[in-house]
Design an enzyme around this catalytic site. Sequence first.
Site, mmCIF file in Angstrom:
data_model
loop_
_atom_site.group_PDB
_atom_site.id
_atom_site.type_symbol
_atom_site.label_atom_id
_atom_site.label_comp_id
_atom_site.label_asym_id
_atom_site.label_seq_id
_atom_site.Cartn_x
_atom_site.Cartn_y
_atom_site.Cartn_z
ATOM 1 N N GLU A 20 0.828 -1.208 0.000
ATOM 2 C CA GLU A 20 0.000 0.000 0.000
ATOM 3 C C GLU A 20 0.866 1.263 0.000
ATOM 4 O O GLU A 20 1.806 1.384 0.794
ATOM 5 C CB GLU A 20 -0.904 -0.019 1.246
ATOM 6 C CG GLU A 20 -2.300 0.446 1.005
ATOM 7 C CD GLU A 20 -3.076 -0.430 0.018
ATOM 8 O OE1 GLU A 20 -3.050 -0.121 -1.197
ATOM 9 O OE2 GLU A 20 -3.702 -1.397 0.468
ATOM 10 N N SER A 54 -24.924 7.697 -17.607
ATOM 11 C CA SER A 54 -24.687 6.656 -16.611
ATOM 12 C C SER A 54 -25.994 6.286 -15.929
ATOM 13 O O SER A 54 -26.772 7.160 -15.551
ATOM 14 C CB SER A 54 -23.701 7.167 -15.565
ATOM 15 O OG SER A 54 -23.743 6.323 -14.434
ATOM 16 N N ASP A 159 -4.049 0.936 -9.509
ATOM 17 C CA ASP A 159 -5.469 0.639 -9.738
ATOM 18 C C ASP A 159 -5.778 0.420 -11.218
ATOM 19 O O ASP A 159 -6.518 -0.495 -11.585
ATOM 20 C CB ASP A 159 -6.339 1.770 -9.189
ATOM 21 C CG ASP A 159 -6.076 2.003 -7.718
ATOM 22 O OD1 ASP A 159 -5.524 1.101 -7.057
ATOM 23 O OD2 ASP A 159 -6.403 3.101 -7.227
HETATM 24 C C1 GLA Z 1 -5.048 4.670 -4.251
HETATM 25 C C2 GLA Z 1 -4.228 5.067 -5.472
HETATM 26 C C3 GLA Z 1 -3.176 4.004 -5.805
HETATM 27 C C4 GLA Z 1 -2.365 3.614 -4.576
HETATM 28 C C5 GLA Z 1 -3.290 3.329 -3.388
HETATM 29 C C6 GLA Z 1 -2.510 3.091 -2.130
HETATM 30 O O1 GLA Z 1 -5.836 3.553 -4.536
HETATM 31 O O2 GLA Z 1 -5.055 5.249 -6.582
HETATM 32 O O3 GLA Z 1 -2.342 4.457 -6.832
HETATM 33 O O4 GLA Z 1 -1.413 4.595 -4.273
HETATM 34 O O5 GLA Z 1 -4.196 4.372 -3.149
HETATM 35 O O6 GLA Z 1 -1.757 1.920 -2.209
#
Ligand code: GLA
Length: 370
Positions: A20, A54, A159
Amino acid sequence: MSLRGEGVWAAPGRVNLIGEHTDYNEGFVMPFALPHTTVATVARRDDGVLRLTSADMPGGAVELHVDELAPGGPAGWTDYPAGVVWALREARHAVSGADIHYESTVPTGAGLSSSAALEVVTALALNDLYELGLERWRLARLCQRAENVYVGAPTGIMDQTAAACCTEGHALYLDTRDLSQRQIPFDLAAHGLELLVVDTRVEHAHSDGEYGKRRAGCEAGAAALGVEALRDVPYDGLDQALARLEDPEVRPLVRHIVTENHRVERVIAHLEAGEVRAVGPVLTEGHASLRDDFRISCPELDLVVESALAAGALGARMTGGGFGGSAIVLTETSRAPTVATSVLAAFETTFLQGPRVFTAIPSAGARRLS
Ligand code: GLA
Protein backbone atom coordinates in the site's frame (compact mmCIF):
# COMPACT_ATOMS: atom_id res chain seq x y z
CA MET A 1 -24.95 -9.41 -32.61
CA SER A 2 -22.93 -6.21 -32.37
CA LEU A 3 -22.51 -3.81 -35.24
CA ARG A 4 -19.11 -2.72 -36.44
CA GLY A 5 -18.29 0.43 -34.50
CA GLU A 6 -20.06 -0.49 -31.32
CA GLY A 7 -19.95 -3.00 -28.50
CA VAL A 8 -19.96 -3.66 -24.76
CA TRP A 9 -16.92 -3.74 -22.48
CA ALA A 10 -16.34 -4.31 -18.73
CA ALA A 11 -13.62 -3.40 -16.25
CA PRO A 12 -13.49 -4.50 -12.61
CA GLY A 13 -12.93 -2.90 -9.23
CA ARG A 14 -10.03 -4.26 -7.19
CA VAL A 15 -8.77 -4.92 -3.71
CA ASN A 16 -5.09 -4.78 -2.90
CA LEU A 17 -3.83 -7.78 -0.96
CA ILE A 18 -0.60 -6.08 0.11
CA GLY A 19 1.69 -3.24 -1.01
CA GLU A 20 0.00 0.00 0.00
CA HIS A 21 1.26 3.43 -1.11
CA THR A 22 4.27 1.67 -2.60
CA ASP A 23 3.23 2.31 -6.20
CA TYR A 24 4.28 5.97 -6.38
CA ASN A 25 7.54 4.92 -4.69
CA GLU A 26 8.27 2.58 -7.62
CA GLY A 27 7.75 -0.44 -5.36
CA PHE A 28 5.66 -3.61 -5.38
CA VAL A 29 1.89 -4.13 -5.17
CA MET A 30 -0.39 -7.16 -5.28
CA PRO A 31 -3.98 -6.34 -6.19
CA PHE A 32 -6.63 -8.66 -7.57
CA ALA A 33 -9.81 -7.91 -9.49
CA LEU A 34 -13.28 -8.13 -7.94
CA PRO A 35 -16.34 -9.57 -9.71
CA HIS A 36 -17.88 -6.07 -9.50
CA THR A 37 -17.54 -4.27 -12.82
CA THR A 38 -18.26 -1.09 -14.68
CA VAL A 39 -19.86 -1.96 -18.00
CA ALA A 40 -19.75 0.46 -20.93
CA THR A 41 -21.89 0.26 -24.04
CA VAL A 42 -20.01 2.25 -26.61
CA ALA A 43 -20.68 3.42 -30.16
CA ARG A 44 -18.05 5.20 -32.17
CA ARG A 45 -18.91 8.55 -33.69
CA ASP A 46 -16.89 10.77 -35.93
CA ASP A 47 -18.39 14.22 -35.37
CA GLY A 48 -16.15 15.12 -32.41
CA VAL A 49 -18.89 14.65 -29.81
CA LEU A 50 -18.38 12.63 -26.65
CA ARG A 51 -21.78 11.85 -25.18
CA LEU A 52 -21.72 10.27 -21.72
CA THR A 53 -24.60 8.78 -19.75
CA SER A 54 -24.69 6.66 -16.61
CA ALA A 55 -27.39 4.51 -15.10
CA ASP A 56 -25.93 5.26 -11.65
CA MET A 57 -25.45 9.02 -11.80
CA PRO A 58 -28.19 11.62 -11.73
CA GLY A 59 -28.21 14.44 -14.21
CA GLY A 60 -28.78 12.91 -17.64
CA ALA A 61 -26.47 12.99 -20.63
CA VAL A 62 -23.32 15.12 -20.71
CA GLU A 63 -22.14 16.20 -24.16
CA LEU A 64 -18.57 17.34 -24.64
CA HIS A 65 -16.52 18.16 -27.70
CA VAL A 66 -13.27 16.23 -27.96
CA ASP A 67 -11.39 19.29 -29.29
CA GLU A 68 -12.36 21.28 -26.22
CA LEU A 69 -11.33 18.81 -23.55
CA ALA A 70 -8.80 20.32 -21.14
CA PRO A 71 -7.73 19.69 -17.54
CA GLY A 72 -9.37 21.87 -14.90
CA GLY A 73 -12.91 21.64 -16.23
CA PRO A 74 -16.00 21.09 -14.11
CA ALA A 75 -15.50 18.38 -11.47
CA GLY A 76 -17.74 15.33 -11.69
CA TRP A 77 -17.82 11.69 -12.73
CA THR A 78 -17.52 12.57 -16.43
CA ASP A 79 -13.99 13.89 -15.78
CA TYR A 80 -12.72 10.30 -15.69
CA PRO A 81 -13.88 9.20 -19.15
CA ALA A 82 -13.31 12.68 -20.59
CA GLY A 83 -9.80 12.57 -19.13
CA VAL A 84 -9.15 9.27 -20.89
CA VAL A 85 -10.23 10.70 -24.26
CA TRP A 86 -8.07 13.74 -23.58
CA ALA A 87 -5.05 11.56 -22.68
CA LEU A 88 -5.50 9.39 -25.80
CA ARG A 89 -5.73 12.44 -28.04
CA GLU A 90 -2.75 14.08 -26.33
CA ALA A 91 -0.79 10.94 -27.18
CA ARG A 92 -1.83 11.51 -30.81
CA HIS A 93 -4.45 8.79 -31.06
CA ALA A 94 -7.20 9.99 -33.35
CA VAL A 95 -10.29 9.46 -31.22
CA SER A 96 -13.09 11.46 -32.79
CA GLY A 97 -16.00 10.94 -30.42
CA ALA A 98 -18.25 8.27 -28.93
CA ASP A 99 -21.59 7.62 -27.29
CA ILE A 100 -20.91 5.83 -24.00
CA HIS A 101 -23.40 4.50 -21.49
CA TYR A 102 -22.10 3.20 -18.16
CA GLU A 103 -23.60 0.90 -15.60
CA SER A 104 -21.59 -0.13 -12.56
CA THR A 105 -21.67 -2.54 -9.64
CA VAL A 106 -18.36 -1.29 -8.22
CA PRO A 107 -19.15 0.52 -4.95
CA THR A 108 -18.04 4.17 -5.17
CA GLY A 109 -16.04 5.90 -2.44
CA ALA A 110 -15.26 2.48 -0.95
CA GLY A 111 -11.57 2.33 -1.88
CA LEU A 112 -12.32 -0.37 -4.45
CA SER A 113 -11.16 1.64 -7.47
CA SER A 114 -14.42 2.54 -9.11
CA SER A 115 -12.65 5.41 -10.86
CA ALA A 116 -9.98 3.16 -12.36
CA ALA A 117 -12.73 0.80 -13.59
CA LEU A 118 -14.44 3.76 -15.27
CA GLU A 119 -11.20 4.92 -16.87
CA VAL A 120 -10.01 1.51 -18.02
CA VAL A 121 -13.33 0.38 -19.50
CA THR A 122 -13.36 3.62 -21.51
CA ALA A 123 -9.77 3.21 -22.68
CA LEU A 124 -10.21 -0.44 -23.67
CA ALA A 125 -13.41 0.27 -25.60
CA LEU A 126 -11.85 3.15 -27.52
CA ASN A 127 -8.68 1.12 -28.12
CA ASP A 128 -10.81 -1.58 -29.78
CA LEU A 129 -13.24 0.66 -31.63
CA TYR A 130 -10.52 2.92 -33.02
CA GLU A 131 -8.13 -0.02 -33.56
CA LEU A 132 -5.36 1.80 -31.70
CA GLY A 133 -3.46 -1.41 -30.93
CA LEU A 134 -2.28 -0.21 -27.51
CA GLU A 135 -1.10 -2.80 -25.02
CA ARG A 136 -2.86 -3.03 -21.68
CA TRP A 137 -0.01 -1.59 -19.62
CA ARG A 138 0.01 1.39 -21.98
CA LEU A 139 -3.75 1.88 -21.57
CA ALA A 140 -3.20 1.82 -17.80
CA ARG A 141 -0.53 4.53 -18.10
CA LEU A 142 -2.85 6.72 -20.18
CA CYS A 143 -5.62 6.24 -17.60
CA GLN A 144 -3.23 7.21 -14.81
CA ARG A 145 -2.34 10.34 -16.77
CA ALA A 146 -6.05 11.13 -17.10
CA GLU A 147 -6.43 10.83 -13.34
CA ASN A 148 -3.23 12.73 -12.44
CA VAL A 149 -3.50 15.59 -14.92
CA TYR A 150 -7.13 15.84 -16.02
CA VAL A 151 -8.84 14.91 -12.75
CA GLY A 152 -5.98 16.25 -10.63
CA ALA A 153 -5.49 13.31 -8.22
CA PRO A 154 -1.79 12.42 -7.75
CA THR A 155 -2.33 8.64 -7.62
CA GLY A 156 0.04 5.85 -8.64
CA ILE A 157 -0.32 3.17 -11.32
CA MET A 158 -1.72 0.27 -9.26
CA ASP A 159 -5.47 0.64 -9.74
CA GLN A 160 -5.46 1.14 -13.48
CA THR A 161 -3.02 -1.74 -14.01
CA ALA A 162 -5.15 -3.96 -11.79
CA ALA A 163 -8.29 -3.17 -13.78
CA ALA A 164 -6.47 -3.67 -17.09
CA CYS A 165 -4.26 -6.68 -16.35
CA CYS A 166 -5.70 -8.87 -13.57
CA THR A 167 -6.84 -12.38 -14.46
CA GLU A 168 -9.37 -14.70 -12.86
CA GLY A 169 -8.08 -16.79 -9.94
CA HIS A 170 -4.89 -14.75 -9.59
CA ALA A 171 -3.39 -11.85 -7.74
CA LEU A 172 -1.23 -9.55 -9.83
CA TYR A 173 2.33 -9.09 -8.60
CA LEU A 174 3.37 -5.82 -10.15
CA ASP A 175 6.70 -4.05 -10.08
CA THR A 176 5.59 -0.45 -10.49
CA ARG A 177 9.06 0.66 -11.61
CA ASP A 178 9.06 -1.14 -14.95
CA LEU A 179 5.48 -2.52 -14.87
CA SER A 180 6.75 -6.09 -15.12
CA GLN A 181 4.13 -8.44 -13.74
CA ARG A 182 3.44 -11.98 -12.66
CA GLN A 183 0.07 -13.65 -12.20
CA ILE A 184 0.16 -15.42 -8.82
CA PRO A 185 -2.40 -18.24 -8.39
CA PHE A 186 -4.69 -17.16 -5.55
CA ASP A 187 -7.30 -19.82 -4.97
CA LEU A 188 -8.28 -19.35 -1.35
CA ALA A 189 -11.25 -21.72 -1.48
CA ALA A 190 -8.91 -24.61 -2.34
CA HIS A 191 -7.15 -23.95 0.98
CA GLY A 192 -10.37 -23.68 2.98
CA LEU A 193 -9.90 -19.92 3.27
CA GLU A 194 -11.90 -16.84 2.46
CA LEU A 195 -11.07 -13.16 2.06
CA LEU A 196 -13.78 -10.82 3.27
CA VAL A 197 -14.05 -7.23 2.11
CA VAL A 198 -15.51 -4.93 4.73
CA ASP A 199 -16.59 -1.60 3.27
CA THR A 200 -16.81 0.74 6.26
CA ARG A 201 -18.93 3.14 4.21
CA VAL A 202 -16.74 5.94 5.43
CA GLU A 203 -16.17 7.78 2.16
CA HIS A 204 -12.51 8.18 1.39
CA ALA A 205 -11.25 11.01 -0.78
CA HIS A 206 -7.82 11.55 -2.27
CA SER A 207 -8.39 15.11 -3.23
CA ASP A 208 -8.49 16.37 0.36
CA GLY A 209 -4.72 16.60 0.16
CA GLU A 210 -3.68 13.91 2.65
CA TYR A 211 -2.74 11.46 -0.11
CA GLY A 212 -0.67 14.16 -1.81
CA LYS A 213 1.02 15.03 1.50
CA ARG A 214 2.08 11.41 2.02
CA ARG A 215 3.38 11.28 -1.52
CA ALA A 216 5.34 14.52 -1.06
CA GLY A 217 6.75 13.18 2.24
CA CYS A 218 7.95 10.02 0.51
CA GLU A 219 9.56 12.03 -2.27
CA ALA A 220 11.29 14.22 0.32
CA GLY A 221 12.59 11.05 1.99
CA ALA A 222 13.96 9.71 -1.29
CA ALA A 223 15.64 13.06 -2.02
CA ALA A 224 17.19 13.22 1.47
CA LEU A 225 18.58 9.72 1.02
CA GLY A 226 19.87 10.45 -2.48
CA VAL A 227 17.86 7.68 -4.17
CA GLU A 228 15.56 7.90 -7.17
CA ALA A 229 12.63 6.43 -5.22
CA LEU A 230 12.11 4.77 -1.83
CA ARG A 231 12.03 1.46 -3.66
CA ASP A 232 15.82 1.79 -3.75
CA VAL A 233 16.21 1.69 0.04
CA PRO A 234 16.98 -1.96 0.88
CA TYR A 235 15.16 -3.59 3.77
CA ASP A 236 18.40 -4.63 5.44
CA GLY A 237 19.67 -1.05 5.17
CA LEU A 238 16.58 0.47 6.75
CA ASP A 239 18.08 1.37 10.14
CA GLN A 240 21.02 3.18 8.56
CA ALA A 241 18.65 5.01 6.21
CA LEU A 242 16.39 6.10 9.08
CA ALA A 243 19.38 7.34 11.05
CA ARG A 244 20.25 9.64 8.15
CA LEU A 245 16.82 11.26 8.05
CA GLU A 246 16.46 14.42 10.08
CA ASP A 247 12.78 15.14 9.53
CA PRO A 248 10.69 13.28 12.18
CA GLU A 249 7.64 13.45 9.88
CA VAL A 250 9.43 11.78 7.01
CA ARG A 251 11.10 8.97 8.96
CA PRO A 252 7.96 6.87 9.64
CA LEU A 253 6.79 7.32 6.03
CA VAL A 254 10.07 5.85 4.82
CA ARG A 255 9.83 3.03 7.34
CA HIS A 256 6.35 2.13 6.09
CA ILE A 257 7.36 2.02 2.43
CA VAL A 258 10.50 -0.04 2.99
CA THR A 259 8.81 -2.54 5.32
CA GLU A 260 5.74 -2.70 3.06
CA ASN A 261 7.81 -3.62 0.00
CA HIS A 262 9.37 -6.34 2.13
CA ARG A 263 5.90 -7.52 3.17
CA VAL A 264 4.90 -7.93 -0.48
CA GLU A 265 7.93 -10.16 -0.99
CA ARG A 266 7.07 -12.17 2.13
CA VAL A 267 3.49 -12.68 0.92
CA ILE A 268 4.74 -13.87 -2.47
CA ALA A 269 7.12 -16.30 -0.78
CA HIS A 270 4.31 -17.67 1.42
CA LEU A 271 1.94 -18.07 -1.51
CA GLU A 272 4.56 -19.75 -3.66
CA ALA A 273 5.35 -22.16 -0.82
CA GLY A 274 1.64 -22.94 -0.43
CA GLU A 275 1.66 -21.46 3.11
CA VAL A 276 -1.44 -19.36 2.54
CA ARG A 277 -2.38 -19.08 6.22
CA ALA A 278 0.99 -17.46 6.94
CA VAL A 279 -0.14 -14.47 4.84
CA GLY A 280 -2.56 -13.47 7.62
CA PRO A 281 -0.07 -12.04 10.15
CA VAL A 282 1.73 -10.16 7.36
CA LEU A 283 -1.54 -8.40 6.50
CA THR A 284 -2.04 -7.44 10.14
CA GLU A 285 1.52 -6.08 10.36
CA GLY A 286 0.78 -4.06 7.24
CA HIS A 287 -2.24 -2.54 8.94
CA ALA A 288 -0.22 -1.52 12.00
CA SER A 289 2.31 0.14 9.71
CA LEU A 290 -0.39 2.06 7.80
CA ARG A 291 -2.02 3.09 11.07
CA ASP A 292 1.05 4.04 13.10
CA ASP A 293 3.74 4.98 10.58
CA PHE A 294 1.80 6.15 7.52
CA ARG A 295 -1.11 7.44 9.61
CA ILE A 296 -3.87 6.88 7.07
CA SER A 297 -6.22 4.59 8.96
CA CYS A 298 -9.37 5.69 10.79
CA PRO A 299 -11.33 4.36 13.81
CA GLU A 300 -13.71 2.37 11.59
CA LEU A 301 -10.90 0.58 9.74
CA ASP A 302 -9.10 -0.13 13.02
CA LEU A 303 -12.30 -1.56 14.46
CA VAL A 304 -12.70 -3.97 11.52
CA VAL A 305 -9.18 -5.24 12.07
CA GLU A 306 -9.48 -5.54 15.86
CA SER A 307 -12.90 -7.18 15.89
CA ALA A 308 -12.03 -9.60 13.07
CA LEU A 309 -8.83 -10.71 14.80
CA ALA A 310 -10.65 -11.06 18.13
CA ALA A 311 -13.14 -13.34 16.37
CA GLY A 312 -10.35 -15.59 15.12
CA ALA A 313 -9.47 -14.19 11.69
CA LEU A 314 -5.97 -15.04 10.41
CA GLY A 315 -5.17 -11.46 9.51
CA ALA A 316 -6.73 -8.16 8.47
CA ARG A 317 -5.80 -4.75 7.17
CA MET A 318 -7.14 -1.65 5.49
CA THR A 319 -6.82 -1.69 1.71
CA GLY A 320 -6.46 1.14 -0.80
CA GLY A 321 -5.70 4.79 -0.23
CA GLY A 322 -6.94 5.00 3.38
CA PHE A 323 -8.94 7.50 5.49
CA GLY A 324 -12.01 5.28 5.12
CA GLY A 325 -13.02 2.86 2.41
CA SER A 326 -12.54 -0.87 2.88
CA ALA A 327 -10.59 -3.41 4.89
CA ILE A 328 -9.80 -7.02 3.99
CA VAL A 329 -9.97 -9.96 6.37
CA LEU A 330 -8.38 -13.37 5.79
CA THR A 331 -10.19 -16.15 7.59
CA GLU A 332 -10.83 -19.87 7.58
CA THR A 333 -14.01 -20.40 5.55
CA SER A 334 -15.55 -22.20 8.52
CA ARG A 335 -15.03 -19.10 10.70
CA ALA A 336 -16.10 -16.53 8.10
CA PRO A 337 -19.73 -16.20 9.33
CA THR A 338 -18.58 -15.71 12.96
CA VAL A 339 -15.97 -13.17 11.90
CA ALA A 340 -18.49 -11.23 9.79
CA THR A 341 -21.08 -11.26 12.57
CA SER A 342 -18.53 -10.08 15.13
CA VAL A 343 -17.42 -7.19 12.94
CA LEU A 344 -21.04 -6.12 12.38
CA ALA A 345 -21.78 -6.39 16.12
CA ALA A 346 -18.71 -4.31 17.00
CA PHE A 347 -19.89 -1.57 14.63
CA GLU A 348 -23.38 -1.64 16.05
CA THR A 349 -22.14 -0.79 19.53
CA THR A 350 -19.62 1.83 18.34
CA PHE A 351 -20.81 3.63 15.21
CA LEU A 352 -24.12 4.77 13.79
CA GLN A 353 -23.53 3.21 10.40
CA GLY A 354 -22.84 -0.47 9.75
CA PRO A 355 -20.37 -1.76 7.15
CA ARG A 356 -21.06 -3.85 4.03
CA VAL A 357 -19.35 -7.25 4.02
CA PHE A 358 -18.79 -9.54 1.04
CA THR A 359 -16.43 -12.32 -0.01
CA ALA A 360 -13.81 -11.34 -2.56
CA ILE A 361 -13.36 -13.76 -5.46
CA PRO A 362 -10.27 -13.05 -7.63
CA SER A 363 -11.88 -12.24 -10.97
CA ALA A 364 -11.09 -11.24 -14.54
CA GLY A 365 -9.62 -7.94 -15.65
CA ALA A 366 -11.04 -5.64 -18.32
CA ARG A 367 -12.57 -7.37 -21.34
CA ARG A 368 -14.92 -7.02 -24.27
CA LEU A 369 -18.29 -8.61 -23.58
CA SER A 370 -19.87 -8.34 -27.01
C1 GLA B 1 -5.05 4.67 -4.25
C2 GLA B 1 -4.23 5.07 -5.47
C3 GLA B 1 -3.18 4.00 -5.80
C4 GLA B 1 -2.36 3.61 -4.58
C5 GLA B 1 -3.29 3.33 -3.39
C6 GLA B 1 -2.51 3.09 -2.13
O1 GLA B 1 -5.84 3.55 -4.54
O2 GLA B 1 -5.06 5.25 -6.58
O3 GLA B 1 -2.34 4.46 -6.83
O4 GLA B 1 -1.41 4.59 -4.27
O5 GLA B 1 -4.20 4.37 -3.15
O6 GLA B 1 -1.76 1.92 -2.21
